[in-house]
Enzyme design. Structure first.
Site, mmCIF file in Angstrom:
data_model
loop_
_atom_site.group_PDB
_atom_site.id
_atom_site.type_symbol
_atom_site.label_atom_id
_atom_site.label_comp_id
_atom_site.label_asym_id
_atom_site.label_seq_id
_atom_site.Cartn_x
_atom_site.Cartn_y
_atom_site.Cartn_z
ATOM 1 C CB SER A 89 5.053 -11.915 48.896
ATOM 2 O OG SER A 89 5.915 -12.240 47.866
ATOM 3 C CB SER A 100 -42.399 5.459 -7.677
ATOM 4 O OG SER A 100 -40.942 4.981 -7.023
ATOM 5 C CB SER A 125 -34.278 -4.082 -3.305
ATOM 6 O OG SER A 125 -35.208 -4.119 -4.043
#
Lengths: 635, 301
Positions: free
Chosen positions: A35, A477, A544
Site C-alpha cells: 500500500s 433417391s 438442400s
C-alpha cells in the site's frame, strides 16, 4: 559499482577473472509492492545505499533533493533515489514502476519498485509480470490493507510464487514481536488460497536499515534472514529445460531467394539440428535444418535464446505461428478461459471486440462471457456485467482465428496475452490463459502420409461428390440408387448419403427450422468431403433447399470434385406423386416448414447437370447421367 | 543436456527480440546512432538480430556540428565497414543562427541542436519507430521508462500515462503521426555494456581510451580543445593531460577524466572503483533538477 574494492582486482587478468565470476551469477528479478506509504521506494533506496551502489554525485544530489522534497524530516529520504519523475518528487508518491539494478558478490538483481496507489495498479502489474519474487511491504502500524490484498492477488495471478512479507516501520511500534507475529499470521491466513510456494515474513525498518542488509540488534527475538540474505539465497523455479519445445515465430528473415529463416526467441524447452518440429496451427511437420546465429550455426539452442531456424521443407510459416515439439503440442483453439486484469477507464464489456496480442500473434477477440469478478478484499467470486479499472475477473474469450497457447501456469511466455482497444490503441487488459474451452479443445490437424490422391489411385477412380438437389418426391433417391448400382457393377467404390437416412442418425437432433436445415447440410457436406477424401464416389441425396449451403458444400470440396445434379420435378408433379404422403399433410398444415409449401426451395441457377424428369423414366435419366460422368472422367 | 545462459546472453537475446519485434511491426523504423559506446553495442546487436540479412532500417545521426572530430571519423568508418545506410541530420536553422554551446547556454543549445533537430529528422523521414541506446541505470527518469515508449504526434513523452508493458508483449499500435521510441538496452548496466564490448570485441571511438590530450579546466570539468572554436577564457591554459571520456557527446559539454586506462580491461577496472556516475561528466544533465525528464517530455531521446 563501488561495491568492488580495488584491491580485489589486480591487472587485466584480475579483471577478466572478475568478469567471468560476474557472468556466473544468477539474476533475480523482484518487485516491491504494497500500500501507499508502506516504504517501498525507501526500501529500494536503502538496498542501493547499503550495497554501495550510490555514486558520490548521486549522493550529493540526493542530499540536495532531500532538503527540497524530502518527507523524512532532516535526514536523507531514500525514496528520492527511486522516485525519478518530477511529479513523484513533488507529491511524494510513486506513480510508475522504476527499475533499479544492483549486484552483490552472490547475485545480480533487478528491482522493480511498484506504485502503491490503486489508480496506478496497471504499473504495478507491469513490474510484476517479469518478477520472480514479490516483496510485499506492510506498515507495522497499519497491518494488512486492501492494497496489500490487491497486490498479493495480482502477484499470484501473474504467477509469482515467492513472497517476502516485509513488515516495515517496526521501529514505530517499538520493535514489538507481537505486532510482527500478528501481521504475519493474518497475512498467512488470507494468502493461503493464493498458491504461493513460500511466504517469508521479515520485520524491518527500511529507513534505519534494520534487517535490510544488516541484522538488527534491536530485534534479537527475530532469528530469520535479513532481506538481502533471503533474496541472495532464494531458489526460484525456472521453466525446466525438459519442457516441451515452443518457438513463437517473430519474424521471417528472407534476405534472398536462397535463405528463408524463422526468427524468434525459444519460449520453452530446447531444440537441436535434425529435430522434428510441427507448425502448431497447420500440423505441418518438418525438421530443423539449421539454427542460425551471427556467431555461427548452433547444434542446439535452449529456452531464452534468440535464434533463426531454417527448416528442411518448404512449409508455410509466418509471424504468429508457433513451431513446437510433435509429441507435446500446445493447445490450438479459438475459445478459452482466462484470468483478466483490467487496466482501462472504460470498462470491459462482454461482446465488444478487442485486439488480442500474444507474444508474436494477433487476433480479433471478444469476451464471450464474464464468469465472475474477484473481490480483492474477500477473494469471493461475484457476478458482474463488466470489469472496471483495476478489477480482476475470470472470463471466456473467443478469437477470430485459433491461436496456439499453453496454460499460463505452465508457461508464462506462451500463456499470456494483452487486450488492445481498437480505437485508442491503449493496452486495456492483461490476460493469463487458464484452459481451452471444451468445444475447441486440443484438436490438431493431422497431416497424413497417405493422401487423397494415393487412396483414389488404389481404387482406380476419380473421387466425386454427386450432389442431388430437388424437392421432396422429385426422384433424387430413386435416381441416385439406380446410378449407384451401375457404378457398383462397374467396380466403382461408392456410398449414398440420403437425407432421410442421415436424419435417423447423425442428424437426429436437428429439426426443420432454417438454422437446423443449414446445420443439416453443413454436417452432410463435411461427411461427404471425408468420404471423397477416402477416394469414394459419394452420392448425396438431399433436398438442400438453400443456394448458400450448396455453395458452401461446393467450396469444401477440391476443385472439380463437386457435381451438382438438379433433379427438376415441378411442385405439382411431386405433390401428385407424394410417395410418402407428406405433401397431403403439409398442405393440410399438419407439417410445418415443408419445402415448397411453407419453406422456400431455391432452384439451382447453374447446376452442373440439370435433369428434367417430366416424361422420362429414371433409367433414361441415369443413362444421361452416366454419359455426363464419363465425359467428366468420373467413370 | 543442461545449458544455462549467462547474464550477457540473456540480455543479448532480449535486445535481439526487441529489434525483431520492431522490424515485424513497423513500416519505417530507424536507429538513432550517437556514435557512443551504447550506440556501438546497439549497432552490433542490430547486426546480430537480422543475420544473415542486414538490419532492415537506416541509422540516423543527429550532428550538432559540435561533436568530437574523432566521433565523426569513427562514424563514417563504421558506415563504410558495415555497409549500413547512414542518414545525417543537422538543424540548418540553428547553424544559420550560429547556435553554439558557448553563447547560448547548454540548455538552449541542446534544445535547438539536439531535440529540435531530432524532431525535424523524424518528421522529415516519417519514421514510426526509433531505436535508442538509453539504459535504465543511467538516470532516474530513464529508470521509469518503458522499453517501447509511446510518443504523441509532437514527439512528447507523457510519463504519467505510460502504457502498461506486460511480459515480452509489446503494444506496437499507433495512430498516424505517433511513434514509439524503443530501448533494447533498457536492462543493461554500464558494467554490462563494457563487459559485452570486451567479450564481443566491439569497436569504439578511441576517445574512451586514455591518451595525452590538450584540455582546459572549465567549470570544474576538463574540456578537450578539439578545434579552434573553443575560445580560451582569461586564466585558462591548455594543458596536455592523460585523459579519457566515460561518455561522449558535444565536446564543449563533455568532461574528460584523468585516467591511465588504455585497454578495455583498464576501463572496466576503473569503472568498478569509480566514485561518480558516468553522467557526472555531462553538463547538460546537471543544469536543473529533473532536466532529463523535461528534455524527454520535449522529445529528446
Amino acid at each position: 559499482m563501488r561495491h568492488i574494492r580495488a584491491n580485489e582486482i589486480t591487472g587485466s587478468d584480475g579483471i577478466r577473472d572478475y568478469l567471468a565470476a560476474q557472468e556466473k551469477k544468477s539474476l533475480l528479478r523482484f518487485l516491491t509492492c504494497g500500500s501507499v506509504d508502506d516504504g517501498k521506494s525507501t526500501l529500494i533506496g536503502r538496498l542501493l545505499y547499503d550495497t554501495k551502489l550510490i555514486f558520490d554525485d548521486q549522493l550529493a544530489a540526493l542530499e540536495r533533493d532531500s532538503k527540497k522534497h524530502g518527507t523524512d524530516g532532516s535526514g536523507i529520504d531514500f525514496a528520492l533515489l527511486v522516485d525519478g519523475l518530477e511529479a513523484e518528487r513533488e507529491q511524494g508518491i510513486t506513480i510508475d514502476v522504476a527499475y533499479r539494478f544492483f549486484a552483490t558478490p552472490k547475485r545480480k538483481f533487478i528491482a522493480a519498485d511498484a506504485p502503491g496507489h490503486e489508480q496506478y495498479t496497471r504499473n504495478m502489474a507491469t513490474g510484476a509480470s517479469t518478477a520472480d519474487v514479490a516483496v510485499v511491504l506492510i506498515d507495522a502500524r497499519q497491518g494488512v490493507l486492501v492494497q496489500t490484498r490487491r497486490h498479493s492477488i495480482i502477484a499470484s495471478l501473474l504467477g509469482i510464487r515467492h513472497v517476502v512479507l516485509a513488515v516495515n516501520k517496526i521501529d514505530l511500534v517499538g520493535f514489538d514481536r507481537k505486532v510482527f507475529e500478528q501481521i504475519a499470521s493474518t497475512y498467512a491466513a488470507f494468502a493461503s488460497s493464493l498458491g504461493f510456494a513460500s511466504i517469508t515474513p521479515i520485520p524491518m525498518s527500511a529507513r534505519y536499515g534494520d534487517n535490510v542488509t544488516k541484522r538488527s540488534d534491536r530485534m534479537r527475538w527475530y532469528c530469520g534472514p535479513t532481506l538481502l540474505d533471503h533474496l541472495e539465497s532464494i531458489v526460484v523455479d525456472a521453466i525446466p529445460q525438459s519442457a516441451p519445445f515452443r518457438f513463437p515465430v517473430q519474424y521471417v528473415n528472407r534476405p534472398n531467394l536462397d535463405f528463408r529463416g524463422f526468427a524468434g526467441t525459444i519460449a520453452a524447452g530446447s531444440i537441436g539440428q535434425g529435430d522434428e518440429v510441427v507448425v502448431a496451427q497447420s500440423g505441418k511437420v518438418s525438421r530443423i535444418k539449421r539454427i542460425v546465429t551471427h556467431d555461427g550455426d548452433l547444434a542446439r539452442a535452449v529456452e531464452g535464446q534468440a535464434v533463426t531456424v531454417v527448416l528442411e521443407d518448404e512449409v508455410e510459416v509466418s509471424r504468429g505461428n508457433m513451431l513446437v515439439a510433435p509429441m507435446a503440442r500446445p493447445n490450438v483453439a479459438d475459445q478459452f478461459a482466462a484470468n483478466i486484469i483490467w487496466f482501462d477507464e472504460h470498462a470491459l464489456l462482454p461482446g465488444r471486440s478487442y485486439i488480442l496480442h500474444t507474444e508474436t500473434g494477433q487476433a480479433g477477440a471478444t469476451v464471450t462471457e464474464l464468469k465472475y469478478r474477484i473481490d480483492v478484499n474477500t477473494f469471493s467470486h461475484q457476478a458482474a456485467k463488466g470489469l472496471e479499472l483495476n478489477e480482476v475477473g475470470v472470463c471466456n474469450i473467443s478469437t477470430q482465428a485459433p491461436i496456439p497457447f499453453d496454460a499460463y501456469g505452465e508457461n508464462r511466455n506462451t500463456g499470456s496475452f494483452i487486450l488492445i482497444d481498437r480505437m485508442t490503441n491503449a493496452t486495456v487488459a492483461a490476460g493469463m490463459i487458464l484452459h481451452p474451452l471444451r468445444r475447441a479443445t486440443n484438436v490438431h490437424w493431422q497431416v497424413l502420409d497417405i493422401d487423397r490422391k494415393s487412396r483414389a489411385v488404389l481404387k482406380g477412380q476419380k473421387p466425386a461428390v454427386l450432389w442431388f438437389t430437388g424437392l421432396s418426391g422429385s426422384g433424387k433417391s430413386t435416381i441416385a440408387n439406380l446410378l449407384e448400382k451401375k457404378l457398383y457393377d462397374a467396380g466403382k467404390h461408392t456410398y449414398i448419403l440420403d437425407g432421410d437416412n442421415v436424419r435417423h442418425g447423425l442428424n437426429r437432433d436437428l429439426g426443420f427450422t432454417e438454422a437446423d436445415r443449414v446445420e443439416n447440410i453443413r454436417r452432410v457436406a463435411e461427411v461427404a468431403r471425408l468420404m471423397a477424401d477416402a477416394g469414394l464416389i459419394v452420392l448425396v441425396s438431399f433436398i438442400s433447399p438453400f443456394r448458400a449451403e450448396r455453395q458452401m458444400a461446393r467450396e469444401l470440396m477440391e476443385p472439380g470434385e463437386f457435381v451438382e445434379v438438379f433433379v427438376d420435378t415441378p411442385f405439382e408433379e411431386c405433390a401428385k406423386r407424394d410417395p410418402k404422403g407428406l405433401y397431403a399433410r403439409a398442405l393440410n398444415g399438419e407439417i410445418k416448414n415443408f419445402t415448397g409449401v411453407d419453406s422456400p426451395y431455391e432452384a439451382p441457377q447453374n447446376a452442373d447437370i440439370h435433369l428434367k424428369t417430366a416424361g422420362h423414366s429414371p433409367q433414361d435419366l441415369v443413362e444421361v447421367l452416366e454419359v455426363r460422368l464419363r465425359r467428366g472422367g468420373y467413370s | 543436456m543442461s545449458v544455462l545462459l549467462t547474464h550477457l546472453q540473456r540480455l543479448e537475446a532480449e535486445a535481439i527480440h526487441i529489434f525483431r519485434e520492431v522490424a515485424a511491426n513497423f513500416a519505417n523504423p530507424v536507429m538513432l546512432y550517437s556514435v557512443g559506446k551504447d550506440s556501438s553495442v546497439l549497432m552490433h546487436l542490430a547486426m546480430k538480430a537480422f543475420y544473415p540479412a542486414r538490419p532492415p532500417f537506416p541509422f540516423l545521426h543527429i550532428d550538432t556540428t559540435w561533436k568530437f572530430r574523432e566521433m565523426i571519423v569513427f562514424r563514417d568508418e563504421m558506415a563504410a565497414k558495415l555497409g549500413f545506410e547512414l542518414l545525417v541530420h543537422t538543424n540548418q536553422d540553428g547553424v544559420r543562427r550560429n547556435i553554439n554551446p558557448f553563447d547560448h547556454g547548454s540548455n538552449n543549445y541542446t534544445h535547438i541542436m539536439k531535440t529540435v533537430a531530432l524532431r525535424e529528422a523524424l518528421d522529415k523521414y516519417r519514421f514510426d519507430a526509433a531505436f535508442g541506446g538509453a539504459r535504465r541505470d543511467e538516470e532516474k527518469s530513464r529508470a521509469k521508462e518503458r522499453i517501447f515508449s509511446f510518443r504523441n504526434a509532437q514527439h512528447a513523452w507523457d510519463p504519467k500515462h505510460q502504457r502498461p508493458e506486460m511480459w515480452k508483449i509489446y503494444n506496437t499500435r499507433i495512430a498516424s503521426g505517433e511513434s514509439i521510441r524503443v530501448f533494447p538496452l533498457s536492462n543493461w548496466t554500464e558494467l554490462d555494456i563494457w563487459q559485452y564490448i570486451l567479450q564481443e570485441n566491439i569497436p569504439i571511438v578511441p576517445l574512451y581510451f586514455a591518451k595525452q590530450r590538450p584540455v582546459v579546466e572549465r567549470d570544474g570539468m576538463l574540456i578537450l580543445v578539439d578545434d579552434d572554436r573553443l575560445k580560451l577564457r582569461q586564466d585558462e591554459v591548455i594543458q596536455n593531460r592523460m585523459v579519457r571520456f566515460r561518455t561522449l557527446g558535444c565536446y564543449p559539454l563533455t568532461g574528460a577524466i584523468d585516467s591511465d586506462a588504455t585497454s578495455l580491461e583498464d576501463i572496466v577496472g576503473e569503472m568498478l572503483t569509480a566514485r561518480t556516475s558516468e553522467r557526472q561528466g555531462r553538463l547538460i544533465d546537471r543544469d536543473e533538477a529533473g532536466s532529463m525528464e523535461k528534455k524527454k517530455r520535449e522529445g529528446y531521446f
